[in-house]
Design a protein around this motif. Sequence first.
Motif, PDB file in Angstrom:
ATOM      1  N   TYR A   1       0.835  -1.089   0.106  1.00 52.08           N
ATOM      2  CA  TYR A   1      -0.137  -0.090   0.136  1.00 52.08           C
ATOM      3  C   TYR A   1       0.897   1.251  -0.023  1.00 52.08           C
ATOM      4  O   TYR A   1       1.798   1.401   0.674  1.00 52.08           O
ATOM      5  CB  TYR A   1      -0.840   0.093   1.308  1.00 52.08           C
ATOM      6  N   ILE A   2       0.302   2.377  -0.739  1.00 53.52           N
ATOM      7  CA  ILE A   2       0.740   3.778  -0.600  1.00 53.52           C
ATOM      8  C   ILE A   2       0.210   4.164   0.805  1.00 53.52           C
ATOM      9  O   ILE A   2      -1.207   4.074   0.894  1.00 53.52           O
ATOM     10  CB  ILE A   2       0.492   4.477  -1.911  1.00 53.52           C
ATOM     11  N   ASP A   3       0.649   5.001   1.442  1.00 53.32           N
ATOM     12  CA  ASP A   3      -0.037   5.687   2.483  1.00 53.32           C
ATOM     13  C   ASP A   3       0.055   7.221   2.200  1.00 53.32           C
ATOM     14  O   ASP A   3       0.980   7.965   1.651  1.00 53.32           O
ATOM     15  CB  ASP A   3       1.188   5.635   3.900  1.00 53.32           C
ATOM     16  N   VAL A   4      -1.187   7.783   2.688  1.00 53.61           N
ATOM     17  CA  VAL A   4      -1.497   9.053   2.433  1.00 53.61           C
ATOM     18  C   VAL A   4      -1.752   9.403   3.741  1.00 53.61           C
ATOM     19  O   VAL A   4      -2.943   9.530   4.196  1.00 53.61           O
ATOM     20  CB  VAL A   4      -2.569   9.210   1.253  1.00 53.61           C
ATOM     21  N   HIS A   5      -0.879  10.131   4.513  1.00 53.41           N
ATOM     22  CA  HIS A   5      -1.161  10.743   5.849  1.00 53.41           C
ATOM     23  C   HIS A   5      -2.008  12.088   5.843  1.00 53.41           C
ATOM     24  O   HIS A   5      -1.337  12.935   4.937  1.00 53.41           O
ATOM     25  CB  HIS A   5       0.316  10.863   6.528  1.00 53.41           C
ATOM     26  N   VAL A   6      -2.943  12.459   6.462  1.00 51.16           N
ATOM     27  CA  VAL A   6      -3.377  13.604   6.291  1.00 51.16           C
ATOM     28  C   VAL A   6      -3.890  13.897   7.752  1.00 51.16           C
ATOM     29  O   VAL A   6      -4.523  13.216   8.471  1.00 51.16           O
ATOM     30  CB  VAL A   6      -4.882  13.742   5.560  1.00 51.16           C
ATOM     31  N   LEU A   7      -3.344  15.255   8.011  1.00 47.22           N
ATOM     32  CA  LEU A   7      -3.354  15.647   9.599  1.00 47.22           C
ATOM     33  C   LEU A   7      -4.903  16.159   9.863  1.00 47.22           C
ATOM     34  O   LEU A   7      -5.264  16.861   8.947  1.00 47.22           O
ATOM     35  CB  LEU A   7      -2.517  16.359  10.061  1.00 47.22           C
ATOM     36  N   ILE A   8      -5.801  15.889  10.775  1.00 55.88           N
ATOM     37  CA  ILE A   8      -7.079  16.496  11.133  1.00 55.88           C
ATOM     38  C   ILE A   8      -6.856  17.448  11.918  1.00 55.88           C
ATOM     39  O   ILE A   8      -7.378  18.607  12.017  1.00 55.88           O
ATOM     40  CB  ILE A   8      -8.184  15.290  11.521  1.00 55.88           C
ATOM     41  N   LYS A   9      -6.123  17.189  13.081  1.00 56.55           N
ATOM     42  CA  LYS A   9      -6.031  18.040  14.222  1.00 56.55           C
ATOM     43  C   LYS A   9      -4.320  18.040  14.806  1.00 56.55           C
ATOM     44  O   LYS A   9      -3.993  16.777  15.019  1.00 56.55           O
ATOM     45  CB  LYS A   9      -7.087  17.760  15.433  1.00 56.55           C
ATOM     46  N   GLY A  10      -3.981  18.865  15.356  1.00 52.95           N
ATOM     47  CA  GLY A  10      -2.669  18.934  16.263  1.00 52.95           C
ATOM     48  C   GLY A  10      -1.628  19.038  15.329  1.00 52.95           C
ATOM     49  O   GLY A  10      -1.624  19.729  14.092  1.00 52.95           O
ATOM     50  N   THR A  11      -0.412  18.888  15.714  1.00 49.97           N
ATOM     51  CA  THR A  11       0.781  19.200  14.889  1.00 49.97           C
ATOM     52  C   THR A  11       1.852  17.767  15.253  1.00 49.97           C
ATOM     53  O   THR A  11       1.940  17.203  16.477  1.00 49.97           O
ATOM     54  CB  THR A  11       1.735  20.195  15.471  1.00 49.97           C
ATOM     55  N   GLU A  12       2.157  17.357  14.023  1.00 51.74           N
ATOM     56  CA  GLU A  12       3.136  16.071  14.068  1.00 51.74           C
ATOM     57  C   GLU A  12       4.197  16.090  13.226  1.00 51.74           C
ATOM     58  O   GLU A  12       4.121  16.783  12.105  1.00 51.74           O
ATOM     59  CB  GLU A  12       2.118  14.892  13.579  1.00 51.74           C
ATOM     60  N   ARG A  13       5.255  15.620  13.727  1.00 48.21           N
ATOM     61  CA  ARG A  13       6.617  15.643  12.929  1.00 48.21           C
ATOM     62  C   ARG A  13       6.788  14.224  12.435  1.00 48.21           C
ATOM     63  O   ARG A  13       6.544  13.212  13.064  1.00 48.21           O
ATOM     64  CB  ARG A  13       7.882  15.912  13.739  1.00 48.21           C
ATOM     65  N   ILE A  14       7.032  13.888  11.085  1.00 50.21           N
ATOM     66  CA  ILE A  14       7.239  12.850  10.316  1.00 50.21           C
ATOM     67  C   ILE A  14       8.610  12.821   9.783  1.00 50.21           C
ATOM     68  O   ILE A  14       8.978  13.569   9.090  1.00 50.21           O
ATOM     69  CB  ILE A  14       6.313  12.597   9.362  1.00 50.21           C
ATOM     70  N   ASP A  15       9.635  11.861  10.354  1.00 48.91           N
ATOM     71  CA  ASP A  15      10.922  11.773   9.762  1.00 48.91           C
ATOM     72  C   ASP A  15      10.714  10.774   8.422  1.00 48.91           C
ATOM     73  O   ASP A  15      10.347   9.795   8.646  1.00 48.91           O
ATOM     74  CB  ASP A  15      12.142  11.309  10.660  1.00 48.91           C
ATOM     75  N   THR A  16      11.538  11.050   7.485  1.00 45.89           N
ATOM     76  CA  THR A  16      11.935  10.065   6.482  1.00 45.89           C
ATOM     77  C   THR A  16      13.126   9.733   6.010  1.00 45.89           C
ATOM     78  O   THR A  16      13.953  10.308   6.183  1.00 45.89           O
ATOM     79  CB  THR A  16      11.273  10.770   5.289  1.00 45.89           C
ATOM     80  N   ALA A  17      13.018   8.408   5.230  1.00 44.48           N
ATOM     81  CA  ALA A  17      14.396   7.775   4.805  1.00 44.48           C
ATOM     82  C   ALA A  17      13.977   7.042   3.749  1.00 44.48           C
ATOM     83  O   ALA A  17      12.905   6.614   3.346  1.00 44.48           O
ATOM     84  CB  ALA A  17      15.018   7.083   5.986  1.00 44.48           C
ATOM     85  N   PHE A  18      15.066   6.877   2.989  1.00 48.01           N
ATOM     86  CA  PHE A  18      15.009   5.883   1.809  1.00 48.01           C
ATOM     87  C   PHE A  18      15.352   4.332   2.230  1.00 48.01           C
ATOM     88  O   PHE A  18      16.453   4.068   2.855  1.00 48.01           O
ATOM     89  CB  PHE A  18      15.740   6.196   0.687  1.00 48.01           C
ATOM     90  N   LYS A  19      14.689   3.498   1.812  1.00 49.44           N
ATOM     91  CA  LYS A  19      14.736   1.870   2.089  1.00 49.44           C
ATOM     92  C   LYS A  19      16.129   1.437   1.971  1.00 49.44           C
ATOM     93  O   LYS A  19      16.684   0.831   2.795  1.00 49.44           O
ATOM     94  CB  LYS A  19      13.751   1.123   1.483  1.00 49.44           C
ATOM     95  N   GLU A  20      16.658   1.798   0.780  1.00 49.12           N
ATOM     96  CA  GLU A  20      18.068   1.106   0.240  1.00 49.12           C
ATOM     97  C   GLU A  20      19.080   1.614   1.494  1.00 49.12           C
ATOM     98  O   GLU A  20      20.039   1.066   1.692  1.00 49.12           O
ATOM     99  CB  GLU A  20      18.534   1.517  -1.081  1.00 49.12           C
ATOM    100  N   ASN A  21      18.957   2.763   2.471  1.00 46.66           N
ATOM    101  CA  ASN A  21      19.765   2.988   3.391  1.00 46.66           C
ATOM    102  C   ASN A  21      19.562   2.523   4.880  1.00 46.66           C
ATOM    103  O   ASN A  21      20.285   2.988   5.613  1.00 46.66           O
ATOM    104  CB  ASN A  21      19.799   4.764   3.069  1.00 46.66           C
ATOM    105  N   MET A  22      18.662   1.889   4.695  1.00 47.59           N
ATOM    106  CA  MET A  22      18.199   1.225   6.096  1.00 47.59           C
ATOM    107  C   MET A  22      18.414  -0.392   6.117  1.00 47.59           C
ATOM    108  O   MET A  22      18.505  -0.956   5.003  1.00 47.59           O
ATOM    109  CB  MET A  22      16.598   1.314   6.214  1.00 47.59           C
ATOM    110  N   ARG A  23      18.230  -0.722   7.446  1.00 51.06           N
ATOM    111  CA  ARG A  23      18.349  -2.156   7.851  1.00 51.06           C
ATOM    112  C   ARG A  23      17.083  -2.643   7.901  1.00 51.06           C
ATOM    113  O   ARG A  23      16.396  -2.216   8.803  1.00 51.06           O
ATOM    114  CB  ARG A  23      19.269  -2.496   8.596  1.00 51.06           C
TER     115      ARG A  23
END
Length: 150
Positions: free
Chosen positions: A68-90
């Motif tokens: 699945y593709i995730d489509v995050h949509v904030l309704i209320k509040g404030t949130e930080r989302i950090d991102t990375a690319f899969k090839e650089n992770m374990r």
Amino acid sequence: MIFGNLYYNQTAVLGPDIKKCFQYYKQNDLASIKPGSYEIEGHRIFVNIDEYKTQPEQERFWEGHRKYIDVHVLIKGTERIDTAFKENMRENPYDEQKDMLTLTGEAQASVYMLRAGDFLICYPEDIHKTAIHAELQNKVKKCIFKIAID
């Protein structure tokens, strides 16, 4: 990854399934809907409504998905989302039933601060760590649309 806000015209260039999610958001009062999973087009497109308190970055985990593709949509509040690319992770073992891949590694793409109406689209190669304090802990309500990859 695609970051934006629902109320700007940039959403016009996105694909039909993503547009369908944004239309669903605008036509339904998701702020009043109880947390849970709701079908839009069966298991092909659905939305998870979630409420939680944000946490310190070190208490959160990296995740990704294969189906699945995730489509995050904030309704209320404030949130930080950090991102990375899969090839650089374990990668840790993949949970096919939940379409959940947890990973270890460091942020190396971008950090996004989401407020009401902001969205972040994450494709399978876009690893993300959600529910992080933007500044202080706060209660968040958001929807995560799930779009099956054909």
